[in-house]
Design an enzyme around this catalytic site. Structure first.
Site, PDB file in Angstrom:
ATOM      1  N   THR A  16      78.726  -5.629  24.319  1.00 23.83           N
ATOM      2  CA  THR A  16      79.702  -4.590  23.970  1.00 23.83           C
ATOM      3  C   THR A  16      79.611  -3.403  24.921  1.00 23.83           C
ATOM      4  O   THR A  16      80.606  -2.994  25.533  1.00 23.83           O
ATOM      5  CB  THR A  16      79.447  -4.109  22.521  1.00 23.83           C
ATOM      6  OG1 THR A  16      79.463  -5.251  21.666  1.00 23.83           O
ATOM      7  CG2 THR A  16      80.493  -3.109  22.079  1.00 23.83           C
ATOM      8  N   VAL A  17      78.405  -2.834  25.053  1.00 24.01           N
ATOM      9  CA  VAL A  17      78.273  -1.607  25.846  1.00 24.01           C
ATOM     10  C   VAL A  17      78.322  -1.916  27.346  1.00 24.01           C
ATOM     11  O   VAL A  17      78.976  -1.204  28.123  1.00 24.01           O
ATOM     12  CB  VAL A  17      76.966  -0.858  25.488  1.00 24.01           C
ATOM     13  CG1 VAL A  17      76.916   0.484  26.214  1.00 24.01           C
ATOM     14  CG2 VAL A  17      76.839  -0.658  23.986  1.00 24.01           C
ATOM     15  N   GLU A 129      71.147   9.118  26.592  1.00 28.14           N
ATOM     16  CA  GLU A 129      72.151   9.781  25.748  1.00 28.14           C
ATOM     17  C   GLU A 129      72.823   8.811  24.776  1.00 28.14           C
ATOM     18  O   GLU A 129      73.069   9.129  23.610  1.00 28.14           O
ATOM     19  CB  GLU A 129      73.223  10.444  26.633  1.00 28.14           C
ATOM     20  CG  GLU A 129      74.319  11.137  25.863  1.00 28.14           C
ATOM     21  CD  GLU A 129      73.797  12.260  24.984  1.00 28.14           C
ATOM     22  OE1 GLU A 129      73.266  13.225  25.530  1.00 28.14           O
ATOM     23  OE2 GLU A 129      73.887  12.153  23.749  1.00 28.14           O
ATOM     24  N   GLY A 134      76.039   7.310  19.826  1.00 25.16           N
ATOM     25  CA  GLY A 134      77.082   6.651  20.632  1.00 25.16           C
ATOM     26  C   GLY A 134      77.737   7.616  21.604  1.00 25.16           C
ATOM     27  O   GLY A 134      77.108   8.061  22.564  1.00 25.16           O
ATOM     28  N   GLY A 187      83.164  -7.664  11.712  1.00 24.85           N
ATOM     29  CA  GLY A 187      82.341  -7.357  12.889  1.00 24.85           C
ATOM     30  C   GLY A 187      81.815  -5.928  12.906  1.00 24.85           C
ATOM     31  O   GLY A 187      81.247  -5.480  13.896  1.00 24.85           O
ATOM     32  N   GLU A 190      76.205  -6.290  11.343  1.00 26.14           N
ATOM     33  CA  GLU A 190      75.537  -7.472  11.897  1.00 26.14           C
ATOM     34  C   GLU A 190      75.377  -8.548  10.815  1.00 26.14           C
ATOM     35  O   GLU A 190      75.341  -8.231   9.617  1.00 26.14           O
ATOM     36  CB  GLU A 190      74.124  -7.088  12.367  1.00 26.14           C
ATOM     37  CG  GLU A 190      74.074  -5.995  13.410  1.00 26.14           C
ATOM     38  CD  GLU A 190      74.495  -6.471  14.783  1.00 26.14           C
ATOM     39  OE1 GLU A 190      74.395  -7.680  15.051  1.00 26.14           O
ATOM     40  OE2 GLU A 190      74.934  -5.634  15.593  1.00 26.14           O
ATOM     41  N   ASP A 201      67.612   1.683  11.871  1.00 28.28           N
ATOM     42  CA  ASP A 201      68.349   2.157  13.048  1.00 28.28           C
ATOM     43  C   ASP A 201      68.442   3.694  13.028  1.00 28.28           C
ATOM     44  O   ASP A 201      68.199   4.348  14.051  1.00 28.28           O
ATOM     45  CB  ASP A 201      69.751   1.526  13.052  1.00 28.28           C
ATOM     46  CG  ASP A 201      70.631   2.061  14.166  1.00 28.28           C
ATOM     47  OD1 ASP A 201      70.423   1.661  15.324  1.00 28.28           O
ATOM     48  OD2 ASP A 201      71.511   2.902  13.877  1.00 28.28           O
ATOM     49  N   LYS A 205      66.803   6.616  15.728  1.00 29.45           N
ATOM     50  CA  LYS A 205      67.549   7.738  16.323  1.00 29.45           C
ATOM     51  C   LYS A 205      66.935   9.078  15.917  1.00 29.45           C
ATOM     52  O   LYS A 205      66.833   9.997  16.724  1.00 29.45           O
ATOM     53  CB  LYS A 205      69.009   7.649  15.895  1.00 29.45           C
ATOM     54  CG  LYS A 205      69.705   6.396  16.439  1.00 29.45           C
ATOM     55  CD  LYS A 205      71.000   6.142  15.713  1.00 29.45           C
ATOM     56  CE  LYS A 205      71.753   4.953  16.284  1.00 29.45           C
ATOM     57  NZ  LYS A 205      72.875   4.536  15.427  1.00 29.45           N
ATOM     58  N   GLY A 302      80.470   1.613  19.466  1.00 33.03           N
ATOM     59  CA  GLY A 302      81.661   0.998  20.056  1.00 33.03           C
ATOM     60  C   GLY A 302      81.619   1.050  21.558  1.00 33.03           C
ATOM     61  O   GLY A 302      80.922   1.888  22.156  1.00 33.03           O
TER      62      GLY A 302
HETATM   63  N1  LIG Z   1      77.287  -1.686  20.355  1.00 27.45           N
HETATM   64  C1  LIG Z   1      77.254  -0.367  20.175  1.00 27.45           C
HETATM   65  O1  LIG Z   1      78.219   0.243  19.721  1.00 27.45           O
HETATM   66  C2  LIG Z   1      76.017   0.414  20.544  1.00 27.45           C
HETATM   67  C3  LIG Z   1      75.993   1.804  20.313  1.00 27.45           C
HETATM   68  C4  LIG Z   1      74.871   2.536  20.708  1.00 27.45           C
HETATM   69  C5  LIG Z   1      73.791   1.892  21.271  1.00 27.45           C
HETATM   70  N2  LIG Z   1      73.837   0.534  21.437  1.00 27.45           N
HETATM   71  C6  LIG Z   1      72.666  -0.106  22.039  1.00 27.45           C
HETATM   72  O2  LIG Z   1      73.078  -0.668  23.284  1.00 27.45           O
HETATM   73  C7  LIG Z   1      72.320  -1.839  23.553  1.00 27.45           C
HETATM   74  C8  LIG Z   1      73.281  -2.995  23.788  1.00 27.45           C
HETATM   75  O3  LIG Z   1      74.048  -3.174  22.625  1.00 27.45           O
HETATM   76  P1  LIG Z   1      75.325  -4.139  22.604  1.00 27.45           P
HETATM   77  O4  LIG Z   1      76.000  -3.899  21.299  1.00 27.45           O
HETATM   78  O5  LIG Z   1      76.096  -4.011  23.848  1.00 27.45           O
HETATM   79  O6  LIG Z   1      74.597  -5.570  22.528  1.00 27.45           O
HETATM   80  P2  LIG Z   1      75.241  -7.023  22.697  1.00 27.45           P
HETATM   81  O7  LIG Z   1      76.715  -6.954  22.602  1.00 27.45           O
HETATM   82  O8  LIG Z   1      74.491  -7.910  21.791  1.00 27.45           O
HETATM   83  O9  LIG Z   1      74.872  -7.396  24.216  1.00 27.45           O
HETATM   84  C9  LIG Z   1      73.570  -7.669  24.627  1.00 27.45           C
HETATM   85  C10 LIG Z   1      73.606  -8.161  26.042  1.00 27.45           C
HETATM   86  O10 LIG Z   1      72.278  -8.427  26.458  1.00 27.45           O
HETATM   87  C11 LIG Z   1      72.241  -9.724  27.070  1.00 27.45           C
HETATM   88  N3  LIG Z   1      70.913 -10.318  26.843  1.00 27.45           N
HETATM   89  C12 LIG Z   1      70.335 -10.618  25.667  1.00 27.45           C
HETATM   90  N4  LIG Z   1      69.125 -11.164  25.884  1.00 27.45           N
HETATM   91  C13 LIG Z   1      68.958 -11.214  27.222  1.00 27.45           C
HETATM   92  C14 LIG Z   1      67.950 -11.692  28.071  1.00 27.45           C
HETATM   93  N5  LIG Z   1      66.839 -12.247  27.578  1.00 27.45           N
HETATM   94  N6  LIG Z   1      68.117 -11.575  29.403  1.00 27.45           N
HETATM   95  C15 LIG Z   1      69.244 -11.055  29.911  1.00 27.45           C
HETATM   96  N7  LIG Z   1      70.254 -10.578  29.152  1.00 27.45           N
HETATM   97  C16 LIG Z   1      70.112 -10.664  27.828  1.00 27.45           C
HETATM   98  C17 LIG Z   1      73.325 -10.536  26.410  1.00 27.45           C
HETATM   99  O11 LIG Z   1      73.700 -11.581  27.270  1.00 27.45           O
HETATM  100  P3  LIG Z   1      74.914 -12.615  26.955  1.00 27.45           P
HETATM  101  O12 LIG Z   1      76.159 -11.781  26.877  1.00 27.45           O
HETATM  102  O13 LIG Z   1      74.951 -13.542  28.081  1.00 27.45           O
HETATM  103  O14 LIG Z   1      74.563 -13.257  25.642  1.00 27.45           O
HETATM  104  C18 LIG Z   1      74.411  -9.476  26.235  1.00 27.45           C
HETATM  105  O15 LIG Z   1      75.188  -9.380  27.382  1.00 27.45           O
HETATM  106  C19 LIG Z   1      71.383  -2.019  22.366  1.00 27.45           C
HETATM  107  O16 LIG Z   1      70.147  -1.405  22.629  1.00 27.45           O
HETATM  108  C20 LIG Z   1      72.088  -1.260  21.254  1.00 27.45           C
HETATM  109  O17 LIG Z   1      71.217  -0.789  20.254  1.00 27.45           O
HETATM  110  C21 LIG Z   1      74.919  -0.221  21.101  1.00 27.45           C
END
Ligand SMILES: NC(=O)c1ccc[n+]([C@@H]2O[C@H](COP(=O)([O-])OP(=O)(O)OC[C@H]3O[C@@H](n4cnc5c(N)ncnc54)[C@H](OP(=O)(O)O)[C@@H]3O)[C@@H](O)[C@H]2O)c1
Length: 437
Positions: A16-17, A129, A134, A187, A190, A201, A205, A302
Site C-alpha cells: 500500500t505505502v 514521520e 499516517g 479491507g 486486517e 498498534d 505509536k 492509506g
Molecule cells: N497501510 C497504511 O496505511 C500504513 C499507514 C502507516 C504506516 N504503515 C506502515 O507501513 C509499512 C508498510 O505497510 P503496507 O500497508 O504498505 O504493507 P503491505 O501492503 O502489506 O506491503 C508490504 C510490502 O512488503 C513486501 N514484503 C513483505 N515481506 C517481504 C520480504 N521478506 N522481503 C521483501 N519484501 C517483503 C511485500 O511484498 P509483495 O508485495 O511482493 O508481497 C509488500 O510489497 C508497515 O510498517 C506499516 O505498519 C502503513
C-alpha cells in the site's frame, strides 16, 4: 555514499505505502524528483501488479541486499514488522552510514534505542514521520515545532481501525463483531485484527510520540495496553446518555520526571477535543508549556496520506534536515522512571446484575467502603434477560480504591460478570513543571 547530486533512493516494500510512494516519484512535477532519484526497489513477488511501473528500477529479491548496496544513499523501508527482513534491512543501511526512512512503527517502538545508537555512530539518519498518524505530521510537530516547549501530555486517537469500529457502532447500532466483520470484508481491518483492536498498534505509536515529547528513551514494554474488544453497544449507548463518547485513547504523561503510557478505551465528554474525531481519522492533542494545547487531525493511514509523510522525510534528507531520530542525542534522552497511568480520576463502570431489590444499595455500599462517591447512575430501560446492565460514573477517586471496590462488587451473588471499567478523560491537561528523570 554516492557523490551524485541527487540522493539515490531504494524502496523495500511495494505494498500500500510503497506503491503510493512510487506514484509520487512518477509525478514528474512533484518535489521528490528535484533532489532525489529512485533507483532500486524490492518486494517478495516481482510479477505482482502494483498499479505502478517498476521496470525502470533495479530489482532486488532481498531487501537486505538492497540496503547493503553502496549505490543507495537512502533506504525506504515499507515492509513492516518489528523484526525479520525489515529490521535486518534497516540495520544494514544504518551500519554503513546510509539514511533510512520508514513507516514501521513496530520496529521503531521496539528497537528505537538500538537503531538510534547505530544512526548516531555512523551518521546515517533515521526518520519515521509516516510511522505515527499516517499523513498527519505528529512526529515533526513534536520533534521540531515544539522543540522549544516542555510537553506534559500527549493524548491521541492513533488507530483508525478502532476509531472506525467505535464510530460505526455508535452511528449504526451494530455490535462490535458485526462492524469488525464488515471492516474486514471492506479491507479496513486486517484478517487478524489483534494488532489493531487489541491496542498494540496504538501502543507502538504512543511509545514513539512519548519518547519525542518527553525526551525519554522509547520503552514499548512499559505501555499499559487494553483494546476495544470488551466495549459493547450498551456501553456506547449508556455512555452517550451520560454525555460521553467512547474512544480508544493512547495517552502519555510526564509528571515529576516519570513517564506514564497507556492505551485504553475511555469516555470523553462531548466537549473534549478528541470526542468528535470520527471514522478512520487520527488525532493528537499535545499539552506543552508555554504554547498550551495543540490539536492535530487528519487521515492516519492509506496509500496517499502515508506516502506523503514518507516523501516529506525524503525531502528533509535531501535538504539536509532530519536531525536526531527522537529529537535529541541519545545521551540526552532520559531513561525516565516509569509511572502508572493516572492514579486518580473519574471512572465509568458497567455491571451486569440480577434485577432484584437491594442490588444498587449493595453496589453503592462496596464503593462507599472505599470512599468512592457515585456521580451518576443509569439502568438500561427495557433490557430483557437474566441479567440487566447498570452503569455508573464515579467522582474522582484513587484507581487502587476503585480496584478494591471492583473486587468486592465482583464477589456479590447478584453480579453476573466481572464489572467493566473505563477511565473518563478530562478535556484539559494542565501543563506541569518538567524535571528530567
Ligand atoms: N497501510 C497504511 O496505511 C500504513 C499507514 C502507516 C504506516 N504503515 C506502515 O507501513 C509499512 C508498510 O505497510 P503496507 O500497508 O504498505 O504493507 P503491505 O501492503 O502489506 O506491503 C508490504 C510490502 O512488503 C513486501 N514484503 C513483505 N515481506 C517481504 C520480504 N521478506 N522481503 C521483501 N519484501 C517483503 C511485500 O511484498 P509483495 O508485495 O511482493 O508481497 C509488500 O510489497 C508497515 O510498517 C506499516 O505498519 C502503513
Amino acid at each position: 555514499m554516492s557523490n551524485s547530486k541527487k540522493l539515490r533512493v531504494g524502496v523495500a516494500g511495494l505494498g500500500t505505502v510503497g506503491a503510493g510512494l512510487l506514484k509520487l516519484f512518477a509525478d514528474e512535477n512533484g518535489r521528490l524528483n528535484e533532489k532525489l532519484e529512485l533507483v532500486a526497489v524490492s518486494a517478495r513477488n516481482r510479477g505482482r501488479q502494483r498499479g505502478v511501473n517498476i521496470e525502470r528500477y533495479q530489482w532486488f529479491d532481498d531487501p537486505v541486499e538492497l540496503a547493503a548496496n553502496p549505490e543507495i544513499d537512502v533506504l525506504v523501508e515499507l515492509i513492516g514488522g518489528s523484526d525479520g527482513p525489515a529490521k535486518r534491512a534497516v540495520e544494514t543501511a544504518l551500519e554503513r552510514g546510509a539514511h533510512v526512512v520508514t513507516a514501521n512503527k513496530a520496529l521503531v517502538a521496539v528497537h528505537g534505542t538500538k537503531l538510534a545508537e547505530v544512526s548516531e555512530r555512523t551518521g546515517g539518519k533515521l526518520l519515521f514521520e509516516a510511522a505515527v498518524g499516517g499523513g498527519v505530521p505528529m512526529v515533526k510537530a513534536l520533534k521540531e515545532s515544539l522543540a522549544g516547549c516542555r510537553a506534559s501530555a500527549v493524548a491521541g486517537i492513533l488507530n483508525g481501525t478502532c476509531n472506525y469500529i467505535l464510530t460505526e457502532m455508535e452511528q449504526t447500532g451494530r455490535s462490535f463483531e458485526d462492524v469488525l466483520a464488515d471492516a474486514q470484508r471492506l479491507g479496513y481491518a486486517e484478517a487478524d485484527p489483534t494488532t489493531d483492536v487489541g491496542g498494540f498498534d496504538a501502543a507502538h505509536k504512543l511509545t514513539i510520540l512519548s519518547a519525542i515529547a518527553f525526551g525519554a528513551r522509547p520503552d514499548y514494554d512499559h505501555v499499559r495496553i487494553e483494546g476495544i474488544d470488551r466495549v459493547s453497544l450498551t456501553d456506547i449507548r449508556l455512555a452517550g446518555k451520560l454525555g460521553y463518547r467512547i474512544k480508544l485513547i493512547a495517552k502519555g504523561a510526564l509528571e515529576g520526571g516519570a513517564v506514564s503510557m497507556h492505551v485504553s478505551p475511555a469516555l470523553l465528554g462531548f466537549d473534549h477535543p478528541l470526542a468528535n474525531v470520527g471514522g478512520s481519522l487520527n488525532a493528537l492533542v499535545a499539552d506543552a508549556d508555554p504554547v498550551g494545547q495543540l490539536t492535530f487531525i487528519g487521515r492516519g493511514a492509506g496509500e496517499g496520506p502515508t506516502a506523503s509523510s514518507v516523501a516529506s522525510d525524503l525531502i528533509d534528507l535531501a535538504e539536509g534536515r532530519g536531525g536526531h531520530a527522537f529529537g535529541r542525542p541519545l545521551a540526552q534522552l532520559a531513561a525516565a522512571p516509569r509511572a502508572a497511568p493516572a492514579e486518580y480520576g473519574r471512572f465509568y463502570m458497567r455491571l451486569m446484575v440480577q434485577d432484584k431489590p437491594g442490588v444498587v444499595a449493595a453496589v453503592s455500599d462496596r464503593l462507599a467502603h472505599e470512599n468512592i462517591s457515585i456521580e451518576s447512575f443509569l439502568q438500561m430501560p427495557g433490557h430483557e434477560g437474566p441479567a440487566v446492565p447498570i452503569v455508573l460514573t464515579t467522582q474522582s477517586c484513587a484507581r487502587a480504591s476503585l480496584e478494591a471496590a471492583v473486587a468486592a462488587i465482583e464477589r456479590l451473588d447478584v453480579v453476573a460478570e466481572p464489572p467493566y471499567v473505563m477511565p473518563i478523560e478530562e478535556s484539559g491537561h494542565r501543563a506541569r513543571t518538567w524535571s528530567k528523570g
